[in-house]
Enzyme design. Sequence first.
Site, PDB file in Angstrom:
ATOM      1  CE  LYS A  51     -12.726   6.656 112.916  1.00 57.07           C
ATOM      2  NZ  LYS A  51     -11.415   6.252 113.459  1.00 57.07           N
ATOM      3  CD  GLN A  95      -8.075   6.600 115.054  1.00 60.23           C
ATOM      4  OE1 GLN A  95      -9.275   6.367 115.045  1.00 60.23           O
ATOM      5  NE2 GLN A  95      -7.392   6.782 113.939  1.00 60.23           N
ATOM      6  CG  ASP A 118     -10.941  -0.538 113.272  1.00 60.43           C
ATOM      7  OD1 ASP A 118     -11.213   0.140 112.264  1.00 60.43           O
ATOM      8  OD2 ASP A 118     -10.472  -0.055 114.315  1.00 60.43           O
TER       9      ASP A 118
HETATM   10  N1  GUN Z   1      -6.004   4.672 112.007  1.00 58.47           N
HETATM   11  C1  GUN Z   1      -6.052   4.971 110.687  1.00 58.47           C
HETATM   12  N2  GUN Z   1      -7.080   4.314 110.098  1.00 58.47           N
HETATM   13  C2  GUN Z   1      -7.675   3.599 111.067  1.00 58.47           C
HETATM   14  C3  GUN Z   1      -8.810   2.725 111.074  1.00 58.47           C
HETATM   15  O1  GUN Z   1      -9.456   2.450 110.066  1.00 58.47           O
HETATM   16  N3  GUN Z   1      -9.118   2.179 112.285  1.00 58.47           N
HETATM   17  C4  GUN Z   1      -8.398   2.433 113.405  1.00 58.47           C
HETATM   18  N4  GUN Z   1      -8.776   1.838 114.540  1.00 58.47           N
HETATM   19  N5  GUN Z   1      -7.368   3.233 113.430  1.00 58.47           N
HETATM   20  C5  GUN Z   1      -7.003   3.818 112.261  1.00 58.47           C
END
Ligand code: GUN
Length: 294
Positions: A51, A95, A118
């Site tokens: 990211k 995350q 998110d």
């Molecule tokens: N863990 C797995 N997929 C995601 C996501 O799209 N966002 C976040 N914050 N954590 C994740």
Amino acid sequence: MTLIDGKAIAQKTHAESRAAVAELKARGITPGLAVVLVGDDPASAAYVRSKDRMCHELGMHSVKHELPAATSQADLIAIVRQLNADPAIHGILVQSPPPPHIDERAVIEAIDPRKDVDGFHPLNVAKLTLGDPDGFVPCTPLGCQRLLIESGIETAGANVVVLGRSMIVGKPMALLLMNKGPGGDATVTVAHSRTRNLAAVCRTADILIAAIGRPEFVRADFVKEGAVVIDVGINRVDDPTAPKGYRLTGDVAFAEVAPHCRAITPVPGGVGPMTIAMLMANTIASCRRFAARV
Ligand code: GUN
């Protein structure tokens, strides 16, 4: 059988994002994303790095907080509040999953919903449920919907089975597909590990979205001839012959399912690249909304 090329479709959305970033920068505004990782889960660390890298490639501002596994919930929430108050940050992602001593919901609720790229905050969940376009939609289901749209797969009136009911994928995926508009208007069934006659239910699908988090769970007998299969799974399975000691596999037994499909996504190179593309798009959308507010 068509292989849906997630990498190529993600590249297309990245090109749109790059142009949008350039346009915002010309107005003196740089979209900024903050990613917070607690602990050292190697898969999560890899996502966070990718990211960060993508933000740089698109010309965006990026902040990365990698915190020790023992970080307290209060310290994590304090960081979230700092990011809420930081005008250079338009998107905040913590995350998931955090270590077990952290109440993930409390952390999500601490995020300013206007920066919740998110789409996990209850206000954004409500907006998706209401069909209100002002919220944020979780990136993985949004990416799946984009794959369907870009591949010319009609969802209106289609029978879609979403296999999995998580807050990150299954539930928002079902809502997106049932909402009105492009990539929506589907007849949606949500199936999961407790569904009776699971294979038979999945066989009713014109479009099957596999998001159950179990390697190669979907076998040939789950899939109707000519169905479209979107594989959301990214499972690390031990493989001593692979250079890293593991390989990535989806929730679909690709080799036996693919010959029955009209179209299918591979793993890797299907849904995965779209998730990050949608995260960038959500962050840019957030930045635009902030710019419009001042
Ligand atoms: N863990 C797995 N997929 C995601 C996501 O799209 N966002 C976040 N914050 N954590 C994740």
